[in-house]
Design an enzyme around this catalytic site. Structure first.
Site, PDB file in Angstrom:
ATOM      1  CE1 TYR A  39      71.430  12.275  64.041  1.00 48.37           C
ATOM      2  CE2 TYR A  39      71.634  14.601  63.211  1.00 48.37           C
ATOM      3  CZ  TYR A  39      71.393  13.270  62.951  1.00 48.37           C
ATOM      4  OH  TYR A  39      71.226  13.100  61.557  1.00 48.37           O
ATOM      5  CB  CYS A  40      74.365  10.219  66.400  1.00 45.75           C
ATOM      6  SG  CYS A  40      75.242   8.813  66.019  1.00 45.75           S
ATOM      7  CB  VAL A  41      77.973   9.454  69.672  1.00 47.23           C
ATOM      8  CG1 VAL A  41      78.254   8.262  68.812  1.00 47.23           C
ATOM      9  CG2 VAL A  41      78.381  10.466  68.850  1.00 47.23           C
TER      10      VAL A  41
END
Length: 588
Positions: A320-322
């Site tokens: 998720y994301c970074v």
């Protein structure tokens, strides 16, 4: 003299009351400053956001200087508003239906004065923002900076943000005889002391009590993370387990909020053997952590742990994301080391691997910001998560800053309980060196998109060589990982890929349970070279994309096994250390 005129003249009782109100306000300020000085804390700095404009201000350590700075800022705001109104002779004749939440109160339309203020402000805002789009002879990066600065200025100067030009605040002030301003001042001083804007009612939510309550056990703890294994709720589960890597800049329970919103609970109820990594909030013990640590001692270590525990060849990994950016580096490393079979499939939630179109966050990568980060982390080696939270709030200042300034400080109200905003305020500290390296090397330098641009433990990484089947989810209105940026994974990975464009943004676009029947998602099974081509030919589906993802995962490997033995937390080689959600997620 009429009775109406006489009623407007303050009585002796009125003067006494307002003198008491101002005296109490002064006492609150002085008590606050005294407490701050006794604890040895510096007063907050009054400075401009460091995203490439202007110079950093100096800290106002003198209480009188702080009061003066605040008064000057307030007066300057009202003065600027007056100048903006002074150049307009009449408000626009035509008026669109009021959809702006800032002006939803009936007084903004029914009172001629405030109706004119509102219309004029919106007209000036359109003119200012439109002038940015018409700029000639400037490069796209400069125009993006000017656009962001202009929008920030326009949002800050909204008449709803000032007591004297907000009819709701004026009405409340008269009705409460100033008590709202005193309560607002108390709220503001609490936030200053905490170093963070309050966005949800304190004390309502608690991790482990009404957030992150999906049953499970912590089965491993390292200096970097805890590994949570969730208790199965079905007789059989998918043989290949799922391991979720949440952002290491946030708490993992964004995916395990209340039970009805929990992606974790939903996965478990669908018959998935589910594991979650809970990253440690940085302290001095991991201040020197690097990309190699998050790849090798984090993601690869967790993948190997789950494989060995369950006796399986591979896992389904979610980033998720970074953490998705890091997962791309992990996949590139595993492919280079001929270990790619450890991951049967990879799923990316609003993640970026190529940052050429990364959106407004790139505005916070100037020399001023990097220098400020160096100063903030020089002593302890890690970054206080409140600075990251403030940066993300600035990206949506109208919703995440100014609406709370009006509600908390001017109206004197408490914010409503909201689990997502409790999570948003539950910040995580970051290892300073790794955080700056991520910004400089990946975000700013875009080295992950280059063949051999980065290395993990001396092994060059090439994400274009990744053949792992991949599911890519993007949010149509995502302001942190714009869909055009997330799409670029399609241009790099070489394996089978499925792209899904979800309604809403960075959080609500991901956390959208099927039972809520909210939003929509778009699928286009035809080959598409660009995001626009995908959108032009996409088919819209109502509701959550989660079932689509589950169907895709089952197509990768639909084999099931009994939910027994090591599939139950604590019954395998790894014994239960503590109940989920664990202690790392609660550490501050």
């Amino acid at each position: 003299m009429t009775d109406e005129t006489n009623s407007a003249i303050p009585t002796l009782e009125d003067w006494q009351h307002w003198t008491l109100v101002m005296g109490r306000a002064q006492q609150m300020l002085m008590e606050f400053w005294a407490d701050q000085m006794r604890s040895g804390q510096k007063m907050p700095a009054w400075s401009a956001p460091a995203f490439g404009f202007g110079e950093q201000g100096t800290a106002a350590t003198d209480p009188m200087a702080l009061m003066s700075a605040g008064a000057q800022a307030w007066a300057k705001g009202l003065e600027t508003w007056g100048k903006m109104l002074g150049g307009v002779t009449a408000a626009p004749a035509d008026d669109k239906p009021v959809k702006d939440r800032r002006f939803s109160a009936p007084e903004w339309s029914e009172n001629p004065i405030f109706d004119t203020i509102r219309k004029t402000y919106l007209q000036i805002s359109d003119q200012l923002l439109g002038s940015v789009e018409e700029m000639d002879g400037v490069d796209p990066e400069t125009q993006q900076k000017v656009r962001f600065a202009t929008k920030s200025f326009v949002d800050a100067m909204s008449p709803s943000n000032f007591a004297l030009t907000n009819p709701q605040v004026l009405k409340r002030t008269i009705e409460s005889r100033g008590e709202n301003l005193l309560k607002g001042l108390a709220n503001m001083l609490k936030d200053i002391a905490a170093g963070q804007l309050t966005q949800t009612k304190p004390g309502v939510f608690e991790v482990g009590r009404n957030l992150a309550t999906t049953p499970g056990k912590v089965v491993k703890q390292t200096p970097l993370y805890q590994l949570i294994q969730y208790t199965p709720t079905t007789d059989e589960v998918l043989k290949t387990p799922v391991v979720i890597f949440p952002p290491w800049i946030n708490r993992f329970y964004i995916l395990d909020l209340s039970p009805e919103k929990s992606f974790v609970k939903w996965c478990v109820d669908q018959g998935i053997s589910l594991f979650m990594v809970s990253w440690k909030s940085a302290d001095e013990s991991i201040a020197d952590a690097t990309l190699d640590d998050y790849v090798l001692n984090g993601q690869v270590d967790a993948i190997d742990t789950v494989r060995e525990l369950l006796g399986v060849e591979s896992v389904h990994a979610i980033g998720y994301c970074v953490a998705g950016t890091t997962l791309a580096a992990t996949l590139g490393y595993l492919h280079a080391e001929k270990q790619q079979d450890k991951v049967k499939s990879a799923t990316f939630f609003t993640a970026q691997v190529d940052f050429t179109e990364a959106g407004d966050l790139k505005l916070f990568l100037g020399d001023e910001t990097m220098g400020l980060l160096q100063q903030l982390t020089a002593e302890k080696g890690y970054l206080d998560g409140r600075y990251m939270a403030a940066t993300f709030n600035l990206l949506r200042g109208r919703d995440l800053i100014w609406s709370y300034v009006v509600n908390n400080y001017l109206l004197g109200d408490e914010p409503a309980p909201f689990d997502l905003l409790h999570w948003n305020s539950d910040t995580t500290n970051l290892p300073a060196g790794w955080h700056r390296n991520y910004l400089e090397t990946l975000y700013k330098g875009n080295k992950l998109a280059e063949k051999g641009g980065i290395s993990v433990a001396g092994t060059p990484v090439d994400i274009d060589a990744v053949k792992t089947p991949t599911y890519i989810q993007a949010g149509r209105e995502d302001h942190i990982a714009p869909p055009q940026s997330v799409w670029k994974i399609m241009d790099h990975f070489a394996g089978d890929k499925r792209f899904v464009l979800a309604g809403s943004g960075h959080i609500a676009g991901v956390v959208n349970p099927p039972a809520a029947q909210k939003y929509q998602y778009w699928i286009n099974d035809k080959p598409c070279g660009t995001l626009q081509a995908f959108v032009d030919g996409a088919e819209e589906h109502k509701g959550s994309w989660w079932p689509d993802w589950l169907e895709w995962v089952r197509k990768q490997d639909g084999e099931t096994v009994k939910a027994e033995g090591a599939r139950v937390p604590g019954r395998g080689k790894l014994k239960a250390l503590e109940d989920a959600p664990g202690s790392y997620v609660k550490a501050r």
